[in-house]
Design a protein around this motif. Structure first.
Motif, mmCIF file in Angstrom:
data_model
loop_
_atom_site.group_PDB
_atom_site.id
_atom_site.type_symbol
_atom_site.label_atom_id
_atom_site.label_comp_id
_atom_site.label_asym_id
_atom_site.label_seq_id
_atom_site.Cartn_x
_atom_site.Cartn_y
_atom_site.Cartn_z
ATOM 1 N N ARG A 44 0.811 -1.243 0.194
ATOM 2 C CA ARG A 44 0.071 0.108 -0.063
ATOM 3 C C ARG A 44 0.942 1.312 0.027
ATOM 4 O O ARG A 44 0.347 2.335 0.165
ATOM 5 C CB ARG A 44 -0.898 0.071 1.413
ATOM 6 C CG ARG A 44 -1.952 -0.992 1.358
ATOM 7 C CD ARG A 44 -2.250 -1.204 2.717
ATOM 8 N NE ARG A 44 -2.980 -2.651 2.864
ATOM 9 C CZ ARG A 44 -4.507 -2.381 2.929
ATOM 10 N NH1 ARG A 44 -5.144 -1.710 3.035
ATOM 11 N NH2 ARG A 44 -4.763 -3.838 2.933
ATOM 12 N N CYS A 199 1.942 -0.813 -6.455
ATOM 13 C CA CYS A 199 0.711 -0.735 -5.733
ATOM 14 C C CYS A 199 -0.310 -2.269 -5.827
ATOM 15 O O CYS A 199 -1.205 -2.122 -6.514
ATOM 16 C CB CYS A 199 -0.277 0.424 -6.449
ATOM 17 S SG CYS A 199 -1.113 1.136 -5.046
ATOM 18 N N CYS A 201 -2.209 -3.791 -3.971
ATOM 19 C CA CYS A 201 -3.551 -3.924 -3.401
ATOM 20 C C CYS A 201 -4.336 -3.570 -4.374
ATOM 21 O O CYS A 201 -5.190 -4.264 -4.684
ATOM 22 C CB CYS A 201 -3.530 -3.086 -2.148
ATOM 23 S SG CYS A 201 -2.627 -3.806 -0.531
ATOM 24 N N LEU A 202 -4.243 -2.204 -5.094
ATOM 25 C CA LEU A 202 -5.040 -2.036 -6.143
ATOM 26 C C LEU A 202 -4.921 -2.525 -7.356
ATOM 27 O O LEU A 202 -5.929 -2.741 -7.968
ATOM 28 C CB LEU A 202 -4.745 -0.577 -6.376
ATOM 29 C CG LEU A 202 -5.546 0.518 -6.977
ATOM 30 C CD1 LEU A 202 -6.963 0.637 -6.233
ATOM 31 C CD2 LEU A 202 -5.275 1.923 -7.147
ATOM 32 N N ASP A 205 -7.250 -5.537 -7.318
ATOM 33 C CA ASP A 205 -8.517 -5.441 -7.697
ATOM 34 C C ASP A 205 -8.824 -4.897 -9.001
ATOM 35 O O ASP A 205 -9.690 -5.666 -9.761
ATOM 36 C CB ASP A 205 -8.977 -4.086 -6.899
ATOM 37 C CG ASP A 205 -10.544 -4.141 -6.621
ATOM 38 O OD1 ASP A 205 -11.136 -5.192 -6.519
ATOM 39 O OD2 ASP A 205 -11.111 -3.096 -6.280
ATOM 40 N N TYR A 234 -12.483 -3.590 -3.133
ATOM 41 C CA TYR A 234 -12.734 -2.095 -2.498
ATOM 42 C C TYR A 234 -13.630 -1.516 -3.351
ATOM 43 O O TYR A 234 -14.052 -1.974 -4.205
ATOM 44 C CB TYR A 234 -11.652 -1.287 -2.309
ATOM 45 C CG TYR A 234 -10.270 -2.101 -2.053
ATOM 46 C CD1 TYR A 234 -10.163 -2.354 -0.769
ATOM 47 C CD2 TYR A 234 -9.243 -2.761 -2.893
ATOM 48 C CE1 TYR A 234 -8.980 -2.992 -0.302
ATOM 49 C CE2 TYR A 234 -8.255 -3.262 -2.610
ATOM 50 C CZ TYR A 234 -8.000 -3.778 -1.193
ATOM 51 O OH TYR A 234 -7.008 -4.298 -0.892
ATOM 52 N N LYS A 239 -13.349 2.149 1.064
ATOM 53 C CA LYS A 239 -12.009 2.225 0.017
ATOM 54 C C LYS A 239 -10.951 1.683 0.509
ATOM 55 O O LYS A 239 -10.642 1.246 1.828
ATOM 56 C CB LYS A 239 -11.955 3.948 0.138
ATOM 57 C CG LYS A 239 -13.316 4.522 -0.544
ATOM 58 C CD LYS A 239 -13.373 6.007 -0.072
ATOM 59 C CE LYS A 239 -14.655 6.613 -0.400
ATOM 60 N NZ LYS A 239 -14.896 7.789 0.409
ATOM 61 N N LEU A 240 -9.879 1.605 -0.495
ATOM 62 C CA LEU A 240 -8.360 1.287 -0.078
ATOM 63 C C LEU A 240 -7.706 2.429 0.548
ATOM 64 O O LEU A 240 -7.476 3.458 -0.171
ATOM 65 C CB LEU A 240 -7.775 0.435 -1.199
ATOM 66 C CG LEU A 240 -6.342 0.322 -1.051
ATOM 67 C CD1 LEU A 240 -6.123 -0.909 -0.180
ATOM 68 C CD2 LEU A 240 -5.722 0.001 -2.516
ATOM 69 N N ILE A 251 -8.913 5.225 -2.149
ATOM 70 C CA ILE A 251 -9.080 4.780 -3.588
ATOM 71 C C ILE A 251 -9.738 3.683 -3.834
ATOM 72 O O ILE A 251 -9.952 2.893 -3.038
ATOM 73 C CB ILE A 251 -7.512 4.811 -4.057
ATOM 74 C CG1 ILE A 251 -7.215 5.076 -5.641
ATOM 75 C CG2 ILE A 251 -7.119 3.163 -4.051
ATOM 76 C CD1 ILE A 251 -5.870 4.991 -5.869
ATOM 77 N N TYR A 252 -10.446 3.642 -4.856
ATOM 78 C CA TYR A 252 -11.297 2.584 -5.299
ATOM 79 C C TYR A 252 -11.517 2.436 -7.013
ATOM 80 O O TYR A 252 -11.550 3.603 -7.417
ATOM 81 C CB TYR A 252 -12.681 2.279 -4.543
ATOM 82 C CG TYR A 252 -13.708 3.415 -4.670
ATOM 83 C CD1 TYR A 252 -13.791 4.495 -3.948
ATOM 84 C CD2 TYR A 252 -14.601 3.388 -5.730
ATOM 85 C CE1 TYR A 252 -14.655 5.511 -4.087
ATOM 86 C CE2 TYR A 252 -15.611 4.410 -5.756
ATOM 87 C CZ TYR A 252 -15.478 5.356 -5.006
ATOM 88 O OH TYR A 252 -16.767 6.386 -5.195
ATOM 89 N N MET A 403 -11.644 5.438 -11.700
ATOM 90 C CA MET A 403 -10.913 5.002 -10.394
ATOM 91 C C MET A 403 -11.015 6.429 -9.682
ATOM 92 O O MET A 403 -11.216 7.563 -10.279
ATOM 93 C CB MET A 403 -9.260 5.034 -10.778
ATOM 94 C CG MET A 403 -8.513 4.892 -9.386
ATOM 95 S SD MET A 403 -6.818 4.377 -9.679
ATOM 96 C CE MET A 403 -7.035 2.904 -10.415
#
Ligand SMILES: *[C@@H]1O[C@H](CO)[C@@H](O)[C@H](O)[C@H]1NC(C)=O
Ligand SMILES: *[C@@H]1O[C@H](CO)[C@@H](O)[C@H](O)[C@H]1NC(C)=O
Ligand SMILES: *[C@@H]1O[C@H](CO)[C@@H](O)[C@H](O)[C@H]1NC(C)=O
Ligand SMILES: *[C@@H]1O[C@H](CO)[C@@H](O)[C@H](O)[C@H]1NC(C)=O
Ligand SMILES: *[C@@H]1O[C@H](CO)[C@@H](O)[C@H](O)[C@H]1NC(C)=O
Ligand SMILES: *[C@@H]1O[C@H](CO)[C@@H](O)[C@H](O)[C@H]1NC(C)=O
Length: 490
Positions: A44, A199, A201-202, A205, A234, A239-240, A251-252, A403
């Protein structure tokens, strides 16, 4: 003895049944392909870069907002790739003809990127492409040489097109924005996007969104149940939270249309609505086409975004600026709709709507270059970067992704956040020499259709046009992908 046997049989059956159930519910997860990166161990602490394509003919006096060129950003991503590159793009037209590059040197960027993609195989990087373009020669060529291409027949699935435009690289880095795999995005159109590095995590997704398209290859029906692996990680409610260049952000990812949103995924319209509703001071929108109509038969008024803007203006006194493109396929009713928004503020204190048109430079031969192809909105709280134009049809039928990045303005440190940077970009465009303010009772001349209607007798140099600019700005964009340069869509 008998009853004991019975017991054993029943016990065995119950066991079998339990195992079967467990298998069914976990089947999707057993053969997961997320490389051991999970929500728990993903990264993250990310870096973000704003990428733009500014056509050669456009020069902004303000040099304080120079960003990384889109082509440089994309090459950079390919240099970093070690395992996989996943791309979804509404268009594939990178291979410029010699004719095109002879009079437009920047057009070679497209071919350079194409050959870089073809070279991935030698680096043992797996290139995966999801596309709605069933007949693209370029995709067939990529398919033969180095890529895995999955075709999504959006006509059968949603009666629309696949307009999503993003990259996921090594499940770590990503690109999302208005620019697509069309040489024009690297040369003659004004584009804006972001690249986020390190990134996972994002990326995880966004990869799920890609996987959704991937699984729709040649499907004729949208599955009634989506695999758990496609559910959103997310969304607008969860949200992340992460760091973008050491600054906190939330962010999502959002997608369209509704039928392609599995559990928990926020729809683009909900994301836009949330960003508009949360704005307290201002909303700046930069969009190619703004048209609150759905072009079904019969045509309908589509009030979703229009209504939200009206509410923000009149009920919450949020200042709104709308920067719309004035180009050959601008729908004539655009002016009537934005003018009606403007009159809403008549004699209302603290109600402010300003509209400007970004009109690109016209060449000596009448072709238009430098169309503002941006699709973003920035407020005092957040930014939304999407793939779709703000036209009813787009949200109803077309596949798209977006986004949202929440980052409050006026943070204490002096480094500009990505939201600040995007706002500065909007201001640069807004105050540039290429914009014209909306004037009462005067429709700016953007396309042949209007010139014909308003000034039929004057011989003016006009952009050549395929004459199909009436309805469905959404369709028109698609056709521009296949049009040749000679008819003015540069
Ligand atoms: C902008 O350009 C001028 C002249 O070329 C230069 O003096 C100035 O330092 C530049 N500003 C920034 C922020 O790059
Ligand atoms: C690109 O176009 C040229 C001709 O314009 C052709 O020779 C070449 O094979 C094309 N490349 C690919 C990868 O399709
Ligand atoms: C896509 O779907 C349409 C409508 O069902 C069909 O006519 C067309 O043949 C399909 N295309 C492909 C390549 O399967
Ligand atoms: C308009 O805004 C100013 C400054 O924010 C505020 O003082 C004033 O009360 C507002 N007027 C109305 C009618 O809301
Ligand atoms: C601001 O930017 C500089 C240079 O890019 C960097 O060294 C510094 O860590 C940044 N500060 C913050 C708070 O992000
Ligand atoms: C984030 O940092 C990178 C370099 O580390 C820099 O190039 C980029 O401009 C920064 N982004 C923002 C929004 O400040």
């Amino acid at each position: 003895m008998k009853s004991q046997q019975k017991c054993i049989v029943i016990f065995a059956l119950v066991c079998c049944f339990a195992i079967l159930l467990a298998l069914i519910f976990s089947a999707v997860d057993l053969w997961g392909d997320e490389d051991g990166i999970t929500e728990e161990n993903c990264n993250r602490n990310c870096r973000v870069v704003l990428v733009e394509n500014i056509p050669e003919d456009i020069s902004f006096l303000d040099n304080g907002t120079a960003h990384v060129p889109l082509s440089v950003g994309l090459h950079n991503l390919l240099n970093l790739a070690t395992r996989s590159v996943e791309i979804v793009s509404p268009q594939w037209a990178l291979n410029t003809s010699d004719y095109e590059s002879s009079f437009l040197p920047s057009a070679r960027q497209g071919r350079a990127l194409l050959y870089k993609l073809l070279g991935l195989k030698a680096k043992k990087v797996n290139l995966k492409i999801a596309s709605g373009m069933i007949e693209s020669a370029e995709l067939k060529s990529l398919d033969r040489h180095s890529a895995d291409v999955h075709y999504v027949n959006m006509t059968t699935l949603t009666r629309g097109q696949l307009r999503s435009s993003f990259w996921v690289v090594d499940r770590k880095h990503m690109y999302i924005g208005s620019g697509s795999m069309d040489w024009r995005s690297l040369a003659t159109r004004k584009e804006l996007g972001i690249i986020i590095y390190d990134c996972s995590c994002l990326a995880l997704d966004l990869h799920r969104v890609f996987n959704l398209y991937w699984q729709l290859q040649y499907k004729e029906f949208i599955p009634s149940i989506w695999s758990k692996r496609l559910y959103a990680l997310y969304n607008k409610d969860e949200k992340l939270s992460l760091l973008l260049n050491n600054t906190k952000a939330e962010i999502y990812v959002s997608t369209s249309p509704e039928v392609l949103c599995p559990k928990d995924r926020t729809r683009d319209l909900e994301a836009i609505s949330r960003v508009i509703q949360e704005a307290r001071k201002f909303i700046y929108i930069s969009i190619t086409d703004y048209l609150p109509l759905i072009n079904t038969n019969p045509q309908r008024y589509w009030s979703r975004i229009d209504g939200m803007v009206r509410e923000a203006l009149i009920l919450r006194n949020v200042r709104v600026r709308l920067l719309v493109s004035c180009w050959e396929q601008t729908h004539p009713l655009t002016f009537n709709f934005v003018w009606s928004l403007k009159t809403l503020c008549m004699q209302q204190t603290n109600c402010s709507l300003e509209v400007k048109f970004f009109s690109p430079s016209q060449q000596w031969d009448g072709t238009v270059r430098g169309i503002n192809h941006n699709r973003f909105m920035v407020t005092d709280k957040a930014v939304y970067i999407g793939n779709l134009d703000w036209v009813g049809n787009e949200f109803a039928f077309n596949g798209g992704a977006g986004m949202v990045i929440n980052q409050e303005e006026g943070m204490e440190q002096k480094n500009l956040t990505i939201v600040d940077q995007i706002r500065a970009t909007f201001d640069r465009d807004w105050y540039s020499q290429y914009t014209r303010t909306l004037q009462s009772n005067k429709i700016p001349v953007c396309n042949k259709h209007q010139i014909n209607r308003l000034a039929p007798l004057k011989a003016i140099q006009i952009p050549t046009d395929n004459g199909m600019a009436f309805l469905g700005a959404s369709q028109s964009m698609e056709s521009s992908g296949s049009r040749k340069s000679s008819n003015g869509s540069l």
